[in-house]
Every structure is written in structure tokens, then in C-alpha cells.
Design an enzyme around this catalytic site. Structure first.
Site, PDB file in Angstrom:
ATOM      1  N   THR A  73       0.944  -1.254   0.011  1.00 46.42           N
ATOM      2  CA  THR A  73      -0.039  -0.086  -0.059  1.00 46.42           C
ATOM      3  C   THR A  73       0.888   1.276  -0.190  1.00 46.42           C
ATOM      4  OG1 THR A  73      -1.731  -1.192   1.329  1.00 46.42           O
ATOM      5  CG2 THR A  73      -1.700   1.207   1.448  1.00 46.42           C
ATOM      6  N   ASN A 150      -5.395  -9.246  -7.623  1.00 50.35           N
ATOM      7  CA  ASN A 150      -5.550 -10.285  -6.436  1.00 50.35           C
ATOM      8  C   ASN A 150      -6.693 -10.998  -6.292  1.00 50.35           C
ATOM      9  OD1 ASN A 150      -5.882  -7.280  -6.450  1.00 50.35           O
ATOM     10  ND2 ASN A 150      -6.952  -7.695  -4.408  1.00 50.35           N
ATOM     11  N   GLN A 186       1.086  -9.424  -5.988  1.00 54.15           N
ATOM     12  CA  GLN A 186       0.850 -10.863  -6.155  1.00 54.15           C
ATOM     13  C   GLN A 186       1.872 -11.874  -6.944  1.00 54.15           C
ATOM     14  OE1 GLN A 186      -1.663 -12.301  -4.484  1.00 54.15           O
ATOM     15  NE2 GLN A 186      -2.689 -10.716  -3.600  1.00 54.15           N
ATOM     16  N   THR A 244      12.900   5.550  11.013  1.00 56.98           N
ATOM     17  CA  THR A 244      14.066   4.389  11.369  1.00 56.98           C
ATOM     18  C   THR A 244      13.486   3.215  10.761  1.00 56.98           C
ATOM     19  OG1 THR A 244      13.936   5.385  13.666  1.00 56.98           O
ATOM     20  CG2 THR A 244      15.170   3.334  13.443  1.00 56.98           C
ATOM     21  N   CYS A 332      -9.526  -7.020   1.115  1.00 59.11           N
ATOM     22  CA  CYS A 332      -9.713  -5.613   1.507  1.00 59.11           C
ATOM     23  C   CYS A 332     -10.983  -5.159   1.312  1.00 59.11           C
ATOM     24  CB  CYS A 332      -8.750  -4.698   0.700  1.00 59.11           C
ATOM     25  SG  CYS A 332      -7.089  -5.408   0.848  1.00 59.11           S
TER      26      CYS A 332
END
Ligand SMILES: Cc1ncc(COP(=O)(O)O)c(C=O)c1O
Length: 391
Positions: A73, A150, A186, A244, A332
Site C-alpha cells: 500500500t 489479487n 501478487q 527508522t 480488502c
């Protein structure tokens, strides 16, 4: 209780024990911040760099071209916003079957005044290159086409699209960039990832679909591609992704990608055989079933059916009760309760979409597991149809 049989590998995969092992030391022993000056941090920086080299090498890329991200994403958002931010009146071309992590950024660009065109796909779930070529105009800075879908598993002709984009770019008389991005989340378990063969300028990869950690992955950014950051801060990842570094995730992702590419050919062969015999059997032995998406140009692990007269969601719950985990549309889209935009895009009615079932296989899938799935599926469909008839 027996462990359920898992047929939802497009949603996510378990972490490979070898990946877990590779990550282990980076949670506590080597927990330091790779930007620190002392020796242990320097050695950590080297480990991180080695992981970057490994990922790059597996894709035929250079280490500087790999930007580690927290999953696909984020990589997709970086590719889209990072490209268009410095071109306020530009155009983006994409397709109607992209993942939400492309479609939602595209929708927000449209709202903010960018020009956007979503090229349709055919009934087979494959994008038409001629239509794509027509959509690319003088203002287009980005073409984003997913590598493999997907939901229905269809594989797009990325290398050919790459040739098209290069050709248009070479004929341009003005300075506006034109880049090809592909969401390859995918792809790695089954498809070629070599960026030069694919002719891509940017490629998104994801750890959680390849038996690596969740929220891991990368964006490949070809040298010379202009990209703005979307996360500002300490300047990590060549200034394109501050924060980080998630060293365990990055190390785990590199290891997972290495294993996936080593297993790619044998797993593809094994799963294509299982997939095709399962599809044949279901089409022959259960009435009113149709396969969604091209039968051949699809991921080896993907099976997606419309089963007439049965609600996909009801079927998922029934199969869950007998120890089988499957999906309707993508995991999703289960979040926003919308009918699958992918199935709608290949021309299915809303009622047909409601009757969809997605079965995605993986390393744990065996012939006996599929045998059990087939029997339970047949029983479930018969029972649910009888109930519907009685009601
Ligand atoms: C094609 C595709 N792109 C992007 C994503 C998003 O991945 P993540 O949720 O790991 O960021 C997914 C996950 O479902 C996907 O299948």
C-alpha cells in the site's frame, strides 16, 4: 481442534520458518538504530545493505534502486503521489481492476484536479494495450498497471506495456516524464521479476504475500526516475521514506523473496496442475458454475468462480464451519462491503458478483486438501440451493 485448511493465500501467507529464523536476532540482540555511529550499528547497516543487495539482485536491479517500505500500500502510494506531486496538471493512466491502494490514491488525485483515466479490461480480465495506448497523451506522466490481479489472478502483459511506454517516451518532444509503475504484490511466488525484462520504471513488492512479514516490501525505482517523498523526516531510504528502518522486516522480506524465487518454477508447475484439475472438476460436476478471468493467463494459485444461486458470503461461512478458509472478493473489499470492482469491471452483474468465491492456493495446498474442499463445496452448494428453493 484440527487446523483449518487455508485457501486464502492472496490475502496473506504465514511466515516461512527460515524467514522467522533470519529475522530473529534483529528484534533484541541487534536492535540498534542503523543510523547510530557505534560499531554494532555499523554492522547492522551492513546487514541492511546486504538485504537490499539481495532484493536488488533477485530483480535484476541495483541496490540504490530499492526503497524498503511498510508493504505494498505504501509503495503504491509513493509511486503515485511521488510521481505527480511535482506535475500539478498532469495525467495518470491506470486500469479498472487495480487494488484499492492504487484506486484510492487515484480517486484523491481526481478530486484535487489531476486528470485520471482508467482503461477498461475485457471479459477475460486483461487490459487491452490499444486502449491503453490511446489513453496516454502528452500530459501523461504515469501509467500504473498491476502485474497480477489479487481477485481473479489475471496476468497483465507488463513487458509489452513497458515497450509501449518507452516508445511514447522516446517520441516526446517535451520534458515531461513518463513512467511505468506496476503493482507486483501478487507476483513473486509465480512470475518473472526481472525489471529489465518487464520494462518497468517502478515495481511494488510485498512481503506478506510471499511468506514474509506483514508491513514489509519495497518499491523498485529505476535510477533517473524523478520521485518526491510522501513521508518526510530523517531522510532514510535515500530521502524517499523517512523513519527508522524496520530492520527485522526488511531482512525478513529479502529472505522471503529469495526463497520465493527459488521455489517459483516448481511451485508454479505443481499448482497449475492442481488448479486446472480442480477447475475442470468443479465445472463438470457442479451445475451453474463459471470461472472468472482468463483460464490460462492467470496466477497458478488462483481460482475464482461464480456459483449461481448461492451467496458467496454464506458459502464462506459454511466452509469455515467445516474447517476450510476461502474468500469472496479480496480481503480488502470485505472491509468496505462494496461489491468487487474487479468482477464488475469484467462485466458481471451485481447478483453474479454476490455469488463469487475465491480460492487461492499456496505451499501448504495438497491434493487431499483439494479433495476435501471439493466434497465440502459440492455439499454446501447443494444444501444452500435447496434452502433457497424451499425459502
Ligand atoms: C495487488 C495488491 N496490491 C496491494 C496490496 C496491499 O498490500 P498491503 O496491504 O500489504 O499493503 C495487496 C494486498 O492485498 C494486493 O493484493
Amino acid at each position: 481442534m484440527k487446523k483449518p485448511l487455508y485457501f486464502d493465500h492472496a490475502a496473506t501467507t504465514p511466515v516461512d520458518p527460515k524467514v522467522l529464523q533470519a529475522m530473529r536476532t534483529y528484534w533484541n540482540d541487534k536492535f540498534h538504530n542503523p543510523s547510530s555511529l557505534y560499531e554494532v550499528a555499523r554492522s547492522l547497516r551492513q546487514d541492511l545493505q546486504a538485504a537490499r543487495h539481495k532484493v536488488a539482485q533477485l530483480m535484476g536491479a541495483r541496490a540504490v534502486e530499492i526503497i524498503f517500505t511498510a508493504g505494498a500500500t505504501e509503495a503504491n502510494n509513493l509511486a503515485i503521489f511521488g510521481t505527480v506531486l511535482s506535475h500539478p496538471d498532469a495525467k495518470v493512466v491506470t486500469t479498472t481492476i487495480e487494488h484499492e491502494s492504487i484506486l484510492a490514491p487515484i480517486a484523491s488525485l481526481k478530486k484535487a484536479g489531476w486528470q485520471v483515466e482508467q482503461v477498461p479490461v475485457g471479459r477475460d480480465g486483461i487490459v487491452d494495450i490499444n486502449k491503453l495506448a490511446k489513453a496516454i497523451d502528452n500530459r501523461t506522466v504515469l501509467v500504473s498497471v498491476m502485474y497480477a490481479n489479487n481477485e481473479i489472478g489475471t496476468i497483465q502483459p507488463i513487458a509489452k506495456i513497458g515497450q509501449l511506454v518507452r516508445q511514447v517516451r522516446s517520441q516526446r518532444r517535451h520534458k515531461l516524464p513518463l513512467n511505468l509503475h506496476s503493482d507486483g504484490a501478487q507476483a513473486p511466488n509465480y512470475l518473472d521479476l526481472h525489471v529489465n525484462r518487464l520494462n518497468v520504471d517502478m515495481l511494488t513488492l510485498n512481503g506478506s504475500k510471499i511468506y514474509g512479514p506483514k508491513q514489509s516490501g519495497c518499491l523498485y525505482v529505476k535510477s533517473g526516475t524523478q520521485l518526491e517523498p510522501i513521508i518526510y523526516g530523517g531522510g532514510q531510504e535515500r530521502g524517499l521514506r523517512s523513519g527508522t528502518e524496520n530492520v527485522p522486516a526488511d531482512i525478513g522480506f529479502a529472505e522471503a523473496l529469495d526463497i520465493a524465487l527459488k521455489m517459483r518454477k516448481s511451485e508454479s508447475k505443481r499448482l497449475v496442475a492442481l488448479r486446472d484439475s480442480f477447475i475442470r472438476r468443479v465445472l463438470n460436476e457442479i451445475d451453474g458454475v463459471q470461472l472468472n478471468g482468463d483460464a490460462v493467463k492467470r496466477l497458478p494459485n488462483n481460482i475464482n468462480f461464480i456459483i449461481a444461486g448461492v451467496k458467496g458470503e454464506t458459502l464462506v461461512h459454511y466452509l469455515d464451519s467445516v474447517g476450510i478458509l476461502v474468500a469472496t472478493g479480496s480481503a480488502c473489499s470485505a472491509n468496505n462491503n462494496q461489491p468487487s470492482h474487479v468482477l464488475r469491471a469484467i462485466g458481471l452483474s451485481k447478483a453474479a458478483v454476490d455469488s463469487s468465491l475465491r480460492i487461492t492456493m499456496g505451499r501448504s495446498t495438497t491434493k487431499p486438501a483439494l479433495e476435501y474442499l471439493f466434497r465440502q463445496l459440492k455439499t454446501a452448494v447443494n444444501k444452500l440451493r435447496q434452502l433457497a428453493d424451499a425459502g
